[in-house]
Design an enzyme around this catalytic site. Structure first.
Site, PDB file in Angstrom:
ATOM      1  N   SER A  20       0.840  -1.195   0.000  1.00 65.39           N
ATOM      2  CA  SER A  20       0.000   0.000   0.000  1.00 65.39           C
ATOM      3  C   SER A  20       0.886   1.260   0.000  1.00 65.39           C
ATOM      4  O   SER A  20       1.673   1.437  -0.924  1.00 65.39           O
ATOM      5  CB  SER A  20      -0.967  -0.043   1.186  1.00 65.39           C
ATOM      6  N   HIS A  66      -7.784  -5.873   0.322  1.00 68.72           N
ATOM      7  CA  HIS A  66      -6.588  -5.044   0.384  1.00 68.72           C
ATOM      8  C   HIS A  66      -5.503  -5.665   1.266  1.00 68.72           C
ATOM      9  O   HIS A  66      -4.313  -5.508   0.999  1.00 68.72           O
ATOM     10  CB  HIS A  66      -6.960  -3.654   0.907  1.00 68.72           C
TER      11      HIS A  66
END
Length: 280
Positions: free
Chosen positions: A104, A239
């Site tokens: 990320s 995610h």
């Protein structure tokens, strides 16, 4: 640049350097893997890697300031600021091949760190870049997550499913954690892509098949940022897919870096091949 911490943190590489964690020192590593965490995350997120990767790979996990044992230190609220500190902290560790893994926000920081290392230490260029849970920096993403209210930010964290629900329900823990999370989202939101020469090292892109923040086109755009090969791996999940699939992720890392390990330590056993597959 590193400030003056009061004491050496558990796993830190030495007194006075709290940027890197070396939880499982390796005497003679063939490769060092530098791991950079997500927004609000800490070095301990990569503890599983230290146990799942072979003895030929030493993990150095980055600890951003303003959290965990560094909670009393001021935040660094830009990607460029983080990169400057991390590149300096890595200087003593470039005697072996180095690969970078970011998740990320960490993917942006890892990419820019790789760019800086290629300029500053051309003889010790990164051997590989792993980017996880992030579209390429050339893909414009408008985000104002750092401007959300505390309640809205907590709801966002719940949506990403990367935070223990018990943490989200603990007001005292949230009071301590939210400033770091907000700071890191600000760093990602204010990042500006600057065109430049492509990296020399290969890039491996890792995504969660159900991650709404990383569409396939955005993931594939990473291939434009290297003169080397690009491989794509999609894992079941959202995610934070890598929490559930740490073993598979480490197998992917091992396979991708196998040639580097073999060149550095010819006696090391070869890694089992993992076939890249396109993001879906």
């Amino acid at each position: 640049m590193n400030g003056r911490p009061a004491a050496t943190a558990p796993g830190s590489t030495g007194a006075g350097d709290l940027w890197l964690r070396r939880y499982r020192p390796v005497v003679d590593p063939a490769l060092r893997l530098v791991c950079l965490p997500h927004a609000g995350g800490g070095a301990s997120a990569f503890l599983p890697f230290t146990h799942l990767l072979p003895d030929s790979v030493e993990v150095l996990a980055v600890q951003y300031p303003g959290r965990q044992d560094r909670r009393l230190e001021p935040f660094v609220d830009t990607v460029d600021g983080l990169v400057a500190h991390i590149a300096e902290a890595l200087e003593p560790w470039l005697d072996r091949p180095v690969a970078l893994f970011g998740h990320s926000l960490g993917s942006l920081v890892a990419f820019e760190t790789a760019r800086r290392l290629e300029k500053q230490a051309p003889g010790n260029r990164p051997a590989h870049l792993f980017v996880s849970g992030r579209v390429a920096p050339t893909v414009v993403q408008r985000t104002t997550t750092h401007l959300l209210s505390d309640d809205q930010l907590v709801a966002k964290l719940a949506e990403l499913q990367g935070t223990d629900p018990r943490v989200l329900a603990d007001q005292e823990v949230l009071r301590l954690a939210l400033p770091a999370i907000r700071n890191d989202y600000r760093a990602a939101a204010t990042y500006i892509w600057r065109p430049g020469a492509p990296l020399a090292c290969p890039i491996t892109v890792l995504t969660g098949s159900e991650d709404p923040h990383v569409p396939a086109e955005g993931a594939r755009a990473w291939h434009r940022l290297t003169a080397g090969k690009t491989a794509f791996h999609s894992f079941p999940g959202g995610h934070f897919y890598l929490t559930e699939h740490a073993e598979a992720v480490c197998r992917t890392i091992q396979a991708a870096t196998g040639p580097v390990v073999q060149r550095s330590h010819p006696s090391s056993p070869p890694s089992a091949p993992v076939q890249p597959r396109e993001c879906s």
